[in-house]
Scaffold this motif. Structure first.
Motif, PDB file in Angstrom:
ATOM      1  N   ILE A   1       0.837  -1.200   0.000  1.00  0.00           N
ATOM      2  CA  ILE A   1       0.000   0.000   0.000  1.00  0.00           C
ATOM      3  C   ILE A   1       0.870   1.247   0.000  1.00  0.00           C
ATOM      4  CG2 ILE A   1      -1.667   1.319   1.362  1.00  0.00           C
ATOM      5  CD1 ILE A   1      -2.777  -1.359   2.370  1.00  0.00           C
ATOM      6  N   ASN A   2       1.896   1.259   0.858  1.00  0.00           N
ATOM      7  CA  ASN A   2       2.792   2.417   0.935  1.00  0.00           C
ATOM      8  C   ASN A   2       3.474   2.690  -0.406  1.00  0.00           C
ATOM      9  OD1 ASN A   2       2.199   2.744   3.657  1.00  0.00           O
ATOM     10  ND2 ASN A   2       3.973   1.551   4.343  1.00  0.00           N
ATOM     11  N   THR A   3       3.872   1.628  -1.104  1.00  0.00           N
ATOM     12  CA  THR A   3       4.551   1.778  -2.392  1.00  0.00           C
ATOM     13  C   THR A   3       3.621   2.426  -3.423  1.00  0.00           C
ATOM     14  OG1 THR A   3       5.953  -0.140  -1.955  1.00  0.00           O
ATOM     15  CG2 THR A   3       5.717   0.544  -4.245  1.00  0.00           C
ATOM     16  N   VAL A   4       2.400   1.934  -3.508  1.00  0.00           N
ATOM     17  CA  VAL A   4       1.439   2.479  -4.476  1.00  0.00           C
ATOM     18  C   VAL A   4       1.083   3.908  -4.109  1.00  0.00           C
ATOM     19  CG1 VAL A   4      -0.860   2.241  -5.457  1.00  0.00           C
ATOM     20  CG2 VAL A   4       0.540   0.212  -5.044  1.00  0.00           C
ATOM     21  N   GLN A   5       0.866   4.176  -2.820  1.00  0.00           N
ATOM     22  CA  GLN A   5       0.512   5.529  -2.410  1.00  0.00           C
ATOM     23  C   GLN A   5       1.627   6.524  -2.721  1.00  0.00           C
ATOM     24  OE1 GLN A   5      -0.744   4.870   1.796  1.00  0.00           O
ATOM     25  NE2 GLN A   5      -2.686   5.809   1.145  1.00  0.00           N
ATOM     26  N   ALA A   6       2.849   6.114  -2.548  1.00  0.00           N
ATOM     27  CA  ALA A   6       3.974   7.000  -2.858  1.00  0.00           C
ATOM     28  C   ALA A   6       4.000   7.324  -4.350  1.00  0.00           C
ATOM     29  CB  ALA A   6       5.285   6.352  -2.419  1.00  0.00           C
ATOM     30  N   SER A   7       3.692   6.325  -5.188  1.00  0.00           N
ATOM     31  CA  SER A   7       3.656   6.532  -6.644  1.00  0.00           C
ATOM     32  C   SER A   7       2.501   7.452  -7.036  1.00  0.00           C
ATOM     33  CB  SER A   7       3.533   5.182  -7.348  1.00  0.00           C
ATOM     34  OG  SER A   7       3.443   5.355  -8.743  1.00  0.00           O
ATOM     35  N   LEU A   8       1.343   7.242  -6.398  1.00  0.00           N
ATOM     36  CA  LEU A   8       0.181   8.077  -6.706  1.00  0.00           C
ATOM     37  C   LEU A   8       0.415   9.537  -6.308  1.00  0.00           C
ATOM     38  CD1 LEU A   8      -2.725   5.701  -5.575  1.00  0.00           C
ATOM     39  CD2 LEU A   8      -2.032   6.243  -7.922  1.00  0.00           C
ATOM     40  N   LYS A   9       1.020   9.751  -5.162  1.00  0.00           N
ATOM     41  CA  LYS A   9       1.280  11.109  -4.711  1.00  0.00           C
ATOM     42  C   LYS A   9       2.269  11.818  -5.630  1.00  0.00           C
ATOM     43  CE  LYS A   9       0.278  10.129   0.146  1.00  0.00           C
ATOM     44  NZ  LYS A   9       0.822   9.935   1.509  1.00  0.00           N
ATOM     45  N   GLN A  10       3.220  11.054  -6.153  1.00  0.00           N
ATOM     46  CA  GLN A  10       4.176  11.635  -7.098  1.00  0.00           C
ATOM     47  C   GLN A  10       3.470  12.027  -8.401  1.00  0.00           C
ATOM     48  OE1 GLN A  10       7.304   8.975  -8.183  1.00  0.00           O
ATOM     49  NE2 GLN A  10       8.530  10.531  -9.189  1.00  0.00           N
ATOM     50  N   SER A  11       2.517  11.201  -8.823  1.00  0.00           N
ATOM     51  CA  SER A  11       1.791  11.485 -10.080  1.00  0.00           C
ATOM     52  C   SER A  11       0.832  12.661  -9.918  1.00  0.00           C
ATOM     53  CB  SER A  11       1.009  10.246 -10.512  1.00  0.00           C
ATOM     54  OG  SER A  11       1.882   9.161 -10.758  1.00  0.00           O
ATOM     55  N   LEU A  12       0.240  12.809  -8.723  1.00  0.00           N
ATOM     56  CA  LEU A  12      -0.755  13.859  -8.509  1.00  0.00           C
ATOM     57  C   LEU A  12      -0.210  15.255  -8.781  1.00  0.00           C
ATOM     58  CD1 LEU A  12      -2.645  12.641  -5.296  1.00  0.00           C
ATOM     59  CD2 LEU A  12      -3.681  13.208  -7.498  1.00  0.00           C
ATOM     60  N   ALA A  13       1.050  15.443  -8.484  1.00  0.00           N
ATOM     61  CA  ALA A  13       1.632  16.775  -8.648  1.00  0.00           C
ATOM     62  C   ALA A  13       1.636  17.233 -10.105  1.00  0.00           C
ATOM     63  CB  ALA A  13       3.055  16.786  -8.089  1.00  0.00           C
ATOM     64  N   ALA A  14       1.605  16.292 -11.045  1.00  0.00           N
ATOM     65  CA  ALA A  14       1.687  16.660 -12.464  1.00  0.00           C
ATOM     66  C   ALA A  14       0.358  16.540 -13.207  1.00  0.00           C
ATOM     67  CB  ALA A  14       2.735  15.791 -13.147  1.00  0.00           C
ATOM     68  N   ILE A  15      -0.696  16.056 -12.523  1.00  0.00           N
ATOM     69  CA  ILE A  15      -1.997  15.863 -13.182  1.00  0.00           C
ATOM     70  C   ILE A  15      -2.723  17.207 -13.312  1.00  0.00           C
ATOM     71  CG2 ILE A  15      -4.270  14.777 -12.990  1.00  0.00           C
ATOM     72  CD1 ILE A  15      -2.918  12.480 -11.488  1.00  0.00           C
TER      73      ILE A  15
END
Length: 630
Positions: free
Chosen positions: A506-520
Motif C-alpha cells: 500500500i505504501n509503495t502504491v501511495q507514494a507513486s500516486l502522490k508523485q503522479s498527482l503533482a503533475a496531473i
C-alpha cells in the motif's frame, strides 16, 4: 544444594551478613540479613546443617546462628586454668572441615576442634606460633593512650585448612611466619617455615592463606604477606612434597601483596590469586599468570576466593568493592595450552534449560543500590587468541534444518568472549508507517528443545559448534505445551509479516500516486487518483494506527491487536488459553479480509488509473503495476 545459593561475608565495623546470589529485580539492600558481630570476618555454613552458620568478630568473638530458629549462641573457646591468655587474631579463622564436614576449627595461638557445632572444644595443638614475647606488648600499645582491640595481637594463627584426603592432615599458618602441619590429628606437628624461606620468601612472613590440593594430598599452596615490614612484593609458593621443598610462583603481572590462592575444583592446572591490587589466574598450575580484567576492577583488593561446586561461579570477597560473582568459569577450565594457541575456539556449551527468566517478581524497589542478577540467557562462549582489530564478528544460531534462527553482533576482545542468546528467534518485520511504534517488532517466540548450531563468523571465516537446548525441569510446561505455545506464537509471527507485506505494498502504491498527482492537470483524472489513494488509505488505517490524539488515547487497529496477543503468548511460560486461541482465529480472518480488500481495490482502480495517466500524457509510464497491487 540450595538454588539460588547464599553468599556470606563480613564488613569491617559493620558486622557479618548473608544474601542470596540471585533475587527478584537484583540483590537489594533489603536482601541482606544480619548475623551480628562487630568487625565481621569469617563466616562458615555448617557442613551438615545449612541452617547453622558460624561467624566471628574481632578477637575471636565467635558465635553460631540458627537461621531457622532465629537464635544465636556464643562458641568462643576459652583458656583453661593456668593456661596462657589466648591470643586471637583480629581476624581469627573459623573453618569447617573439608574431609569431615562435621569438624569445626578455630584458632588463637593454639588450634581448637569441635565436633558438636562449637558446644565443646578440644585443644589439639601446642602453641604453633613463634611465641616471641617481644611481639606481644599489645597491653602497652597505643602511645599516649592504651589501644588493645585485638588488632594489636601478634603471634597468632591466621589461616588453617583440613585435607580433603584425610581429616587428620591439618595445615596452619601464623602471622609470624610459621607454616606447620599435622598428619595425626594434632598429636605431632612439622614446621616448614625454614623450607619456604629457602625458596626466596622472607623468614617470619605472615602466612595469609593455605590451599591444600584436592588432587594430590602432598601438594599445598600458600600465600605470604610481608607488607608490615614495607615489603609489597607478591609472595606465593607451591610444594608437592608436604612442605619439604617450595617453589615460589612469580609473574611480572603481579601487583600487591598476596591474600588468597585458590585451586579450581575441576582443573588442577587452573589457579586464582587475590592480592591487595588485583585478581590473577593461571591455566598451567602457576607457571604463567594473567590479570583478570573483564568487569573486575583491575586494582581490587581480593581478600577471599570461593568456587561454587554446582554453578561453577567464581566468588570474590573484596575490601571496598563488595562481593563480585564471576558467572560460570567452565570455559577457563577448558583453556589448555592447545586451546590457547588456536586463533578461534567455540567452547563446548553444556545443555541449557529453556526459560523466559526467573526472579523478576517480588522486588521491593525501595533501595538505592541493586546488585545485578546473572544473565538467564544462553551464553555463547568463544576465545580469540588476539583481539580482532578489523572486520566484524557475527554470532549466528541455526536450527536442525539449517535455518537461521538469530544473528547477533559478537565481541572482539582478546581472550574469552561471551554473547548472551535470549533463546528466541529474530523478531518479525511488522507493518511500518503508522502513528506510533509497535512493539511487536521487538518480540519473538522462544525456541523449542533440540540441537542448534552456533556459528562464529570472523571476516570470511566461520567456526561452529553444537548447542543442546532442553526443557527446564522446573517448568510447569510439558513438551507438548511448549509445542502448542510455539505453534500459536508462529501463527501470529507470520501474521505480522504478512500484514507488513500488505502495508508495504500500500505504501509503495501511495507514494507513486502522490508523485503522479503533482503533475496531473485533468480534474477527472486527479479525482480518480485521489479516490484510489483514499481507498488505499482507508485500508491502511484498518491495518495499523494512523491517528494519535495523545499518548494516552492511541488507536488500536489490526497490527496492534495482533501484537496484543502475540506479545502475551511469547512472554508467558504457559500454553495459550482458549480465548487466546479464539482470538488468533479472529485475527487471521481479519487479515484475510484486509488482503482480499487490497485485491478488490486493485482490481477496481489499478487499470483505470494506469489508462487515465497514459491518456493524460504524463511523459513516463506510470510505475503502478499488477505486482505492486497484489
Amino acid at each position: 544444594m540450595k538454588a539460588p545459593y547464599n553468599v556470606y561475608g563480613g564488613l569491617q565495623d559493620n558486622q557479618s551478613w548473608y544474601a542470596p546470589s540471585v533475587s527478584a529485580g537484583g540483590i537489594e539492600n533489603a536482601d541482606w540479613k544480619n548475623l551480628g558481630g562487630g568487625d565481621g570476618f569469617w563466616v562458615q555454613v555448617d557442613g551438615t546443617n545449612p541452617d547453622m552458620v558460624y561467624a566471628e568478630s574481632q578477637g575471636g568473638e565467635a558465635f553460631r546462628s540458627d537461621l531457622k530458629q532465629g537464635k544465636q549462641y556464643t562458641i568462643k573457646p576459652q583458656a583453661s586454668r593456668n593456661e596462657e591468655k589466648l591470643r586471637f587474631n583480629w581476624n581469627s579463622p573459623i573453618v569447617i572441615g573439608t574431609k569431615n564436614k562435621a569438624n569445626l576449627y578455630m584458632a588463637a595461638q593454639y588450634l581448637y576442634k569441635s565436633t558438636d557445632m562449637g558446644k565443646n572444644w578440644a585443644k589439639i595443638s601446642p602453641d604453633l606460633t613463634t611465641n616471641n614475647k617481644a611481639k606481644q606488648n599489645q597491653e602497652a600499645s597505643g602511645g599516649l593512650s592504651a589501644d588493645n582491640t585485638s588488632a594489636e595481637n601478634h603471634c597468632t594463627i591466621f589461616t588453617l585448612a583440613e585435607s580433603s584426603f584425610d581429616e587428620n592432615i591439618i595445615w596452619v599458618g601464623t602471622d609470624d611466619g610459621n607454616l606447620q602441619y599435622t598428619t595425626d590429628g594434632g598429636k605431632t606437628w612439622t614446621n616448614t617455615s625454614t623450607n619456604y624461606a629457602a625458596a626466596g620468601i622472607p623468614a617470619q612472613t605472615w602466612v595469609s592463606s593455605i590451599q591444600l590440593s584436592t588432587f594430590d594430598k602432598n601438594t599445598v599452596y600458600a600465600t605470604f604477606d610481608n607488607h608490615m615490614y614495607g615489603d609489597m612484593k607478591t609472595y606465593v609458593a607451591k610444594s608437592t612434597d608436604m612442605g619439604k621443598t617450595w617453589t615460589r610462583l612469580n609473574s611480572k603481572e603481579f601487583t600487591g601483596y598476596a591474600h588468597k590462592i585458590k585451586e579450581d575444583l575441576v582443573n588442577k592446572e587452573l589457579l586464582f590469586l587475590g592480592t591487595e591490587m588485583g585478581l590473577f589466574a593461571s591455566i598451567d598450575a602457576g607457571a604463567n599468570w594473567f590479570r583478570m580484567k573483564n568487569n573486575i576492577p583491575w586494582k581490587s583488593l581480593v581478600r577471599d576466593i570461593q568456587i561454587h561446586p554446582v554453578t561453577n561461579d567464581l566468588i570474590l570477597a573484596t575490601h571496598g568493592r563488595g562481593i563480585i560473582i564471576v558467572d560460570n568459569i567452565t570455559p577457563m577450565r577448558n583453556m589448555t595450552k592447545t586451546v590457547a594457541d588456536k586463533d578461534v575456539v567455540i567452547f563446548d556449551p553444556k545443555p541449557f534449560d529453556i526459560s523466559m527468566g526467573k526472579y523478576y517478581v517480588g522486588s521491593s524497589n525501595n533501595d538505592g543500590y541493586t546488585g545485578g542478577n546473572p544473565s538467564q540467557n544462553a551464553p555463547i562462549m568463544y576465545y580469540f587468541k588476539d583481539r580482532l582489530n578489523t572486520g566484524n564478528v557475527r554470532v549466528e544460531i541455526y536450527d536442525k534444518d539449517g535455518k537461521l534462527v538469530q544473528s547477533m553482533p559478537g565481541t572482539k576482545r582478546k581472550g574469552l568472549n561471551i554473547v548472551q542468546w535470549n533463546m528466541r528467534y529474530a523478531p518479525p518485520k511488522v507493518a511500518s508507517g503508522g502513528s506510533k511504534m509497535d512493539f511487536g517488532g521487538f518480540v519473538a517466540p522462544t525456541v523449542l528443545p533440540g540441537e542448534y548450531t552456533v556459528k562464529i563468523k570472523v571476516g570470511d571465516k566461520a567456526y561452529e559448534n553444537k548447542l543442546q537446548m532442553q526443557r527446564d525441569p522446573a517448568s510447569e510446561m510439558s513438551l507438548q505445551d511448549m509445542q502448542t505455545q510455539y505453534d500459536a506464537a508462529m501463527k501470529l509471527y507470520h501474521m505480522h509479516e504478512d500484514l507488513g507485506k500488505l502495508v508495504d505494498s500500500i505504501n509503495t502504491v501511495q507514494a507513486s500516486l502522490k508523485q503522479s498527482l503533482a503533475a496531473i492537470k485533468n480534474p477527472k483524472v486527479k479525482k480518480l487518483v485521489d479516490e484510489y489513494n483514499s481507498k488505499l488509505e482507508e485500508l491502511r488505517s484498518k491495518c495499523l494506527a494512523t491517528k494519535q490524539k495523545s499518548i494516552f488515547a492511541d488507536e488500536k487497529k489490526l497490527r496492534e491487536d495482533i501484537t496484543d496477543v502475540y506479545s502475551a503468548i511469547c512472554n508467558q511460560e504457559t500454553p495459550p488459553s482458549n480465548l487466546q486461541m479464539d482470538r488468533i482465529q479472529s485475527l487471521q480472518q481479519q487479515l484475510g479480509e484486509a488482503q482480499q480488500l487490497r485485491v478488490n481495490i486493485n482490481n477496481q482502480y489499478q487499470e483505470k488509473v494506469k489508462a487515465a495517466l497514459l491518456k493524460e500524457s504524463m511523459g513516463t509510464k506510470p510505475t503502478i503495476n499488477k505486482k505492486d497491487g497484489q
